[in-house]
Design a protein around this motif. Structure first.
Motif, PDB file in Angstrom:
ATOM      1  N   THR A  61      66.845 -66.295 -94.219  1.00 36.16           N
ATOM      2  CA  THR A  61      66.987 -67.750 -94.175  1.00 36.16           C
ATOM      3  C   THR A  61      66.778 -68.324 -95.572  1.00 36.16           C
ATOM      4  N   ASN A  84      67.538 -72.690 -93.121  1.00 34.11           N
ATOM      5  CA  ASN A  84      66.382 -73.032 -92.295  1.00 34.11           C
ATOM      6  C   ASN A  84      66.770 -74.200 -91.406  1.00 34.11           C
ATOM      7  N   SER A  95      68.352 -71.200 -86.757  1.00 36.03           N
ATOM      8  CA  SER A  95      67.726 -69.970 -87.264  1.00 36.03           C
ATOM      9  C   SER A  95      66.304 -69.828 -86.738  1.00 36.03           C
ATOM     10  N   ASN A  96      65.583 -70.930 -86.607  1.00 39.42           N
ATOM     11  CA  ASN A  96      64.203 -70.862 -86.127  1.00 39.42           C
ATOM     12  C   ASN A  96      64.119 -70.341 -84.694  1.00 39.42           C
ATOM     13  N   VAL A 115      63.649 -66.566 -84.936  1.00 36.71           N
ATOM     14  CA  VAL A 115      62.517 -65.998 -85.670  1.00 36.71           C
ATOM     15  C   VAL A 115      61.541 -65.369 -84.681  1.00 36.71           C
ATOM     16  N   THR A 170      53.735 -61.737 -85.954  1.00 39.78           N
ATOM     17  CA  THR A 170      53.427 -62.065 -87.351  1.00 39.78           C
ATOM     18  C   THR A 170      52.792 -60.902 -88.110  1.00 39.78           C
ATOM     19  N   PRO A 193      55.211 -66.261 -89.371  1.00 41.48           N
ATOM     20  CA  PRO A 193      56.413 -65.590 -88.865  1.00 41.48           C
ATOM     21  C   PRO A 193      57.299 -65.076 -90.000  1.00 41.48           C
ATOM     22  N   LYS A 194      58.116 -64.084 -89.689  1.00 45.05           N
ATOM     23  CA  LYS A 194      59.034 -63.503 -90.681  1.00 45.05           C
ATOM     24  C   LYS A 194      60.339 -64.297 -90.716  1.00 45.05           C
ATOM     25  N   PHE A 195      60.323 -65.396 -91.457  1.00 45.20           N
ATOM     26  CA  PHE A 195      61.514 -66.238 -91.568  1.00 45.20           C
ATOM     27  C   PHE A 195      62.596 -65.595 -92.432  1.00 45.20           C
ATOM     28  N   LYS A 196      62.217 -64.744 -93.340  1.00 40.76           N
ATOM     29  CA  LYS A 196      63.151 -64.247 -94.347  1.00 40.76           C
ATOM     30  C   LYS A 196      63.831 -62.937 -94.012  1.00 40.76           C
ATOM     31  N   PHE A 209      64.712 -60.816 -90.412  1.00 41.00           N
ATOM     32  CA  PHE A 209      64.599 -60.408 -89.019  1.00 41.00           C
ATOM     33  C   PHE A 209      65.954 -59.918 -88.525  1.00 41.00           C
TER      34      PHE A 209
END
Length: 134
Positions: A18, A92, A96-97, A100, A104, A110-113, A115
């Motif tokens: 993201t 973002n 996309s959320n 996620v 964790t 959370p692993k936003f970048k 997944f």
């Protein structure tokens, strides 16, 4: 009826990264529930090789899903010069959320970048509306 209608759309696994986008942020400030915000946010950028694997065209919708959620978004050809097959990019946003993962790893973040998702063509479906997500 053609034989092709019984075949499942190709499905591939991708890693999603993201990012923030100034144009999407501007649309959000104007109207978080507006058409412009939705159009710039309900998007996944794919490498041309991944678009070919999915048997879709630039601008068609795809189903993006994992154990955390499922959304229909517009697939667009990435404008990055270097190939990034297997990696997709999403701004973002609520779209996309909703993908996620909750896990964790003990960090509380959370692993936003990075997944995993599976992606397949949506054959004429409309992108998931923001009202369906919120």
């Amino acid at each position: 009826m053609g034989f092709g209608q019984f075949l499942a759309a190709p499905e591939i696994k991708l890693k999603v990264i993201t990012y923030r986008d100034v144009f999407q942020n501007t649309a959000q400030e104007t109207s978080r529930f507006g058409e412009e915000y939705e159009k710039s946010s309900a998007v996944i950028k794919l490498d041309p090789k991944d678009i070919a694997k999915l048997s879709i065209k630039d601008g068609e919708t795809v189903i993006v899903k994992n154990s955390s959620g499922k959304v229909v978004v517009t697939a667009v050809k990435s404008d990055y010069e270097e190939s990034h097959s297997g990696v997709a990019y999403m701004v973002n946003s609520p779209w996309s959320n909703s993908l996620v993962p909750d896990e964790t790893g003990g960090t509380g973040v959370p692993k936003f970048k990075n997944f995993e998702v599976t992606v397949q063509g949506a054959r004429g479906e409309k992108a998931t509306g923001i009202s369906e997500i919120l």
